[in-house]
Structures are given as structure tokens and as C-alpha cells.
Motif scaffolding. Sequence first.
Motif, PDB file in Angstrom:
ATOM      1  N   LEU A  25       0.816  -1.218   0.000  1.00  0.00           N
ATOM      2  CA  LEU A  25       0.000   0.000   0.000  1.00  0.00           C
ATOM      3  C   LEU A  25       0.849   1.268   0.000  1.00  0.00           C
ATOM      4  O   LEU A  25       0.373   2.329  -0.436  1.00  0.00           O
ATOM      5  N   ASN A  26       2.085   1.171   0.444  1.00  0.00           N
ATOM      6  CA  ASN A  26       2.977   2.342   0.491  1.00  0.00           C
ATOM      7  C   ASN A  26       3.848   2.481  -0.749  1.00  0.00           C
ATOM      8  O   ASN A  26       4.825   3.232  -0.748  1.00  0.00           O
ATOM      9  N   GLN A  27       3.493   1.772  -1.819  1.00  0.00           N
ATOM     10  CA  GLN A  27       4.266   1.872  -3.059  1.00  0.00           C
ATOM     11  C   GLN A  27       4.186   3.280  -3.662  1.00  0.00           C
ATOM     12  O   GLN A  27       3.163   3.964  -3.559  1.00  0.00           O
ATOM     13  N   THR A  28       5.278   3.686  -4.311  1.00  0.00           N
ATOM     14  CA  THR A  28       5.275   4.977  -5.013  1.00  0.00           C
ATOM     15  C   THR A  28       4.353   4.930  -6.226  1.00  0.00           C
ATOM     16  O   THR A  28       3.834   5.957  -6.656  1.00  0.00           O
ATOM     17  N   TYR A  29       4.143   3.735  -6.780  1.00  0.00           N
ATOM     18  CA  TYR A  29       3.217   3.536  -7.891  1.00  0.00           C
ATOM     19  C   TYR A  29       1.856   3.135  -7.313  1.00  0.00           C
ATOM     20  O   TYR A  29       1.770   2.211  -6.503  1.00  0.00           O
ATOM     21  N   LYS A  30       0.800   3.821  -7.729  1.00  0.00           N
ATOM     22  CA  LYS A  30      -0.484   3.684  -7.042  1.00  0.00           C
ATOM     23  C   LYS A  30      -1.556   2.910  -7.811  1.00  0.00           C
ATOM     24  O   LYS A  30      -2.571   2.519  -7.217  1.00  0.00           O
ATOM     25  N   ASP A  31      -1.386   2.683  -9.098  1.00  0.00           N
ATOM     26  CA  ASP A  31      -2.453   2.090  -9.909  1.00  0.00           C
ATOM     27  C   ASP A  31      -2.379   0.563  -9.864  1.00  0.00           C
ATOM     28  O   ASP A  31      -1.882  -0.086 -10.780  1.00  0.00           O
ATOM     29  N   PHE A  32      -2.876  -0.011  -8.792  1.00  0.00           N
ATOM     30  CA  PHE A  32      -2.837  -1.459  -8.625  1.00  0.00           C
ATOM     31  C   PHE A  32      -4.020  -1.929  -7.787  1.00  0.00           C
ATOM     32  O   PHE A  32      -4.692  -1.137  -7.126  1.00  0.00           O
ATOM     33  N   GLN A  33      -4.260  -3.225  -7.824  1.00  0.00           N
ATOM     34  CA  GLN A  33      -5.168  -3.863  -6.883  1.00  0.00           C
ATOM     35  C   GLN A  33      -4.399  -5.005  -6.212  1.00  0.00           C
ATOM     36  O   GLN A  33      -3.608  -5.693  -6.857  1.00  0.00           O
ATOM     37  N   LEU A  34      -4.588  -5.147  -4.928  1.00  0.00           N
ATOM     38  CA  LEU A  34      -3.961  -6.219  -4.162  1.00  0.00           C
ATOM     39  C   LEU A  34      -5.002  -7.302  -3.913  1.00  0.00           C
ATOM     40  O   LEU A  34      -5.969  -7.095  -3.185  1.00  0.00           O
ATOM     41  N   ILE A  35      -4.813  -8.456  -4.564  1.00  0.00           N
ATOM     42  CA  ILE A  35      -5.747  -9.574  -4.438  1.00  0.00           C
ATOM     43  C   ILE A  35      -5.219 -10.526  -3.369  1.00  0.00           C
ATOM     44  O   ILE A  35      -4.246 -11.250  -3.588  1.00  0.00           O
ATOM     45  N   GLU A  47      -9.198 -11.566   9.530  1.00  0.00           N
ATOM     46  CA  GLU A  47      -9.539 -10.305  10.200  1.00  0.00           C
ATOM     47  C   GLU A  47      -8.592  -9.202   9.754  1.00  0.00           C
ATOM     48  O   GLU A  47      -9.014  -8.060   9.509  1.00  0.00           O
ATOM     49  N   ILE A  48      -7.318  -9.522   9.655  1.00  0.00           N
ATOM     50  CA  ILE A  48      -6.330  -8.532   9.222  1.00  0.00           C
ATOM     51  C   ILE A  48      -6.609  -8.101   7.788  1.00  0.00           C
ATOM     52  O   ILE A  48      -6.581  -6.906   7.455  1.00  0.00           O
ATOM     53  N   LEU A  49      -6.912  -9.064   6.933  1.00  0.00           N
ATOM     54  CA  LEU A  49      -7.206  -8.752   5.529  1.00  0.00           C
ATOM     55  C   LEU A  49      -8.439  -7.859   5.411  1.00  0.00           C
ATOM     56  O   LEU A  49      -8.442  -6.879   4.654  1.00  0.00           O
ATOM     57  N   ASN A  50      -9.474  -8.179   6.147  1.00  0.00           N
ATOM     58  CA  ASN A  50     -10.700  -7.382   6.082  1.00  0.00           C
ATOM     59  C   ASN A  50     -10.491  -5.973   6.612  1.00  0.00           C
ATOM     60  O   ASN A  50     -11.133  -5.018   6.146  1.00  0.00           O
ATOM     61  N   LYS A  51      -9.599  -5.832   7.578  1.00  0.00           N
ATOM     62  CA  LYS A  51      -9.274  -4.496   8.098  1.00  0.00           C
ATOM     63  C   LYS A  51      -8.729  -3.612   6.978  1.00  0.00           C
ATOM     64  O   LYS A  51      -9.150  -2.455   6.812  1.00  0.00           O
ATOM     65  N   TYR A  52      -7.819  -4.161   6.200  1.00  0.00           N
ATOM     66  CA  TYR A  52      -7.223  -3.372   5.112  1.00  0.00           C
ATOM     67  C   TYR A  52      -8.211  -3.179   3.960  1.00  0.00           C
ATOM     68  O   TYR A  52      -8.183  -2.147   3.270  1.00  0.00           O
ATOM     69  N   LYS A  53      -9.082  -4.139   3.754  1.00  0.00           N
ATOM     70  CA  LYS A  53     -10.110  -4.005   2.727  1.00  0.00           C
ATOM     71  C   LYS A  53     -11.021  -2.818   3.027  1.00  0.00           C
ATOM     72  O   LYS A  53     -11.422  -2.077   2.113  1.00  0.00           O
ATOM     73  N   VAL A  60      -8.538  -6.352  -2.279  1.00  0.00           N
ATOM     74  CA  VAL A  60      -9.631  -7.295  -2.534  1.00  0.00           C
ATOM     75  C   VAL A  60      -9.344  -8.570  -1.743  1.00  0.00           C
ATOM     76  O   VAL A  60      -8.239  -9.115  -1.810  1.00  0.00           O
ATOM     77  N   VAL A  61     -10.326  -9.047  -0.994  1.00  0.00           N
ATOM     78  CA  VAL A  61     -10.149 -10.242  -0.174  1.00  0.00           C
ATOM     79  C   VAL A  61     -11.045 -11.360  -0.715  1.00  0.00           C
ATOM     80  O   VAL A  61     -12.264 -11.193  -0.838  1.00  0.00           O
ATOM     81  N   LEU A  62     -10.434 -12.483  -1.039  1.00  0.00           N
ATOM     82  CA  LEU A  62     -11.147 -13.661  -1.499  1.00  0.00           C
ATOM     83  C   LEU A  62     -10.859 -14.807  -0.543  1.00  0.00           C
ATOM     84  O   LEU A  62      -9.727 -14.963  -0.088  1.00  0.00           O
ATOM     85  N   THR A  63     -11.855 -15.618  -0.249  1.00  0.00           N
ATOM     86  CA  THR A  63     -11.657 -16.785   0.605  1.00  0.00           C
ATOM     87  C   THR A  63     -12.064 -18.038  -0.154  1.00  0.00           C
ATOM     88  O   THR A  63     -13.100 -18.065  -0.824  1.00  0.00           O
ATOM     89  N   LYS A  64     -11.228 -19.063  -0.081  1.00  0.00           N
ATOM     90  CA  LYS A  64     -11.502 -20.304  -0.774  1.00  0.00           C
ATOM     91  C   LYS A  64     -11.154 -21.490   0.112  1.00  0.00           C
ATOM     92  O   LYS A  64     -10.473 -21.341   1.136  1.00  0.00           O
ATOM     93  N   GLU A  65     -11.613 -22.673  -0.297  1.00  0.00           N
ATOM     94  CA  GLU A  65     -11.279 -23.896   0.421  1.00  0.00           C
ATOM     95  C   GLU A  65      -9.777 -24.137   0.344  1.00  0.00           C
ATOM     96  O   GLU A  65      -9.152 -23.922  -0.701  1.00  0.00           O
ATOM     97  N   ASN A  66      -9.189 -24.601   1.434  1.00  0.00           N
ATOM     98  CA  ASN A  66      -7.745 -24.799   1.487  1.00  0.00           C
ATOM     99  C   ASN A  66      -7.283 -25.804   0.437  1.00  0.00           C
ATOM    100  O   ASN A  66      -7.774 -26.928   0.360  1.00  0.00           O
ATOM    101  N   ALA A  67      -6.331 -25.358  -0.398  1.00  0.00           N
ATOM    102  CA  ALA A  67      -5.808 -26.233  -1.458  1.00  0.00           C
ATOM    103  C   ALA A  67      -4.341 -25.968  -1.751  1.00  0.00           C
ATOM    104  O   ALA A  67      -3.807 -26.496  -2.715  1.00  0.00           O
TER     105      ALA A  67
END
Length: 319
Positions: A25-35, A47-53, A60-67
Motif C-alpha cells: 500500500l505504500n508503493q510509489t506507484y499507485k495504480d494497482f489492486q492487491l488480491i 480479520e487482518i485482511l478485512n481491516k485493510y479491505k 480485494v479479499v477472497l476466501t476459498k477452500e484450502n488447497a
Amino acid sequence: MNKIAIIMPVYNGEEYLDESIQSVLNQTYKDFQLICVNDSSTDSSLEILNKYKEQDSRVVVLTKENAGPGEALNYGIKNSQSEYLCFIDQDDKYASDYLETMVYHIEKYKLDVCITNASFLYEDGTTEKIPYYSFNKDFIKLNSKQKRSIYISRVPQWTKILSRKYLEKYSFSFPNRENKAHDIPFHLELLYFTKQIGVLDRSLYFHRVHSKQISNNLNTELYNYKSCENLFEWAKRLNILDSICFKYYLIRLLNESFKKYINNDLDNKIINLIKKNYTKSVAFLIIKKLKRKRKKVNKKLLKLNHPNVGIWGAYSYCA
């Protein structure tokens, strides 16, 4: 659509996750999405991910079955929209100008893939450059001979920025959890097809070294063998078993096992794969070339009084 999508697989990474996300999030380049792909964590990672979301719309926070990390990376790529793709592990860090530098070079030189060097980040805060490669230049666009030297190295996905068009053209993806060496096949696939690749000799990525990281729990012999086994399947599917680069990679795996393991069990396993997948004459030539390289390695090990000196004689090829 954002210029860059950064894919971060997350599984029980609460200890270093804040620091890792903040470095993005502190990058000098700003045009991105963090998946951020939550692989069914059982700690406070989600919880940490949702805080930043909630704090930043680029997260962007995605949750999936562990694989496993490979499938998590694939899931993140599939659910992202961007011109370019980058990667970061949950416990690692970007230099503040990582994205700015990488996107500048991939666009200026019209590359499919741009690779940067990295540094280890130790628990006491000190860093040490990882010796992946050096061409004695700050940046170089590789020719075919130089590309081969990168091909036979083990360079993780997080050292790269790549064009989504290039990835989609060849349908590249990470292997499933059966192959814990998920970064190696992906690395070799990317490099095999590209004619437009550049290398930055800067440490723009910090790979954290600590006791809980996944790589510390790997059986390295199994890691190399499963990687090789997976690569044979991939090479047969794409009809590139006779590729010089592919053969060089097999030889590198065997040389690595020779230097590290006294019993050389990995040698026998990979040699059996070679015999299984090549004609006798081709397999013989591969092993013959390997033996020549082994003689050079043996001389170096002899000077170091290494316990594996001379052990290759017991593993010579017999048709």
C-alpha cells in the motif's frame, strides 16, 4: 481496470501480514489492486485482511477452500483484472519503488516478463542479497544464450512482473499442492515461450527468513523430484522434451542433489524419469553430459573436502 494486480496467497500468516500489506500500500506507484486469497486460514489472517479491505478500496479479499499456494495463486489470477501481474508472499516485503520500477521496464522495453533480484530479510532486520544471477548491468534485455542461464536457475514468482496477455496466450498456471515446488514449473513455462524478457540487477523484493515459513518444512529432495516429475508431464503435453533448456534443467537438478546429499537417492529417481521418458540413446547422451559436469564439480568439492567426493561413480548410466 488497474494497471497491475498483485496476487498474495494467505494461510495463517498473521505474524507478518500487516508489514507485508503495508509494503504494498505504500508503493510509489499507485495504480494497482492487491488480491489477497485467504486459503481458509485458522488464525486471525482473515480479520487482518478485512481491516485493510475497509481502509483501502484497492485491497480485494477472497476466501476459498484450502488447497495450497499454487491453487490460491491461480484463483487470485482468475479473479483479477489488470494489464500486468505481480506476486508477493504473506511474510515478505516490497521495496517502496518495486512496482514503479518493474512497470517502467516492462513497458519501456515491451517485455513479456521482467525479473528483479531480491534479498533475504532476517529476523534481526538485516538483509543479504540472494545470488540469483548477475549480468553486471543494472538492466539487460536477454538474448537466447543469456535466457538459458536464467532458465536453469530457480527464480520464484515474486521476482517477476508479467503481461497478462502473455499469460493468457499460453494458459500458464501454477500446479496443485501435490507439487510443493509450485514456483519452479511456472518459472520455466514463462521463460520457455518468451522472446521478450529483461532482468534488473536490483534487490527490490525482501524474502523473509524465519522458522515458520513453508519452505523450512519441505523435504528438499522431494521438492526437486516432484518439480522434475511435474515438468516431465508438462514437457510431454507441450512436446518439448527435446528442448535444450529442459535438458539443462534436469542436469542442474542432478548436480544440486550431488552436492547436497550423501545417499544421492534423488539422482536415482530423476535418472529413472529420464530413462522412462527418453529413448536409450538420448538418455545416454544426457547422462554422459551430466558425468562431464560432475567431474568439474568433484574437483571443486575435493578442494573443500566435501563428503560426496567421488560418489558419482556408483551411479553411472547403464543401458
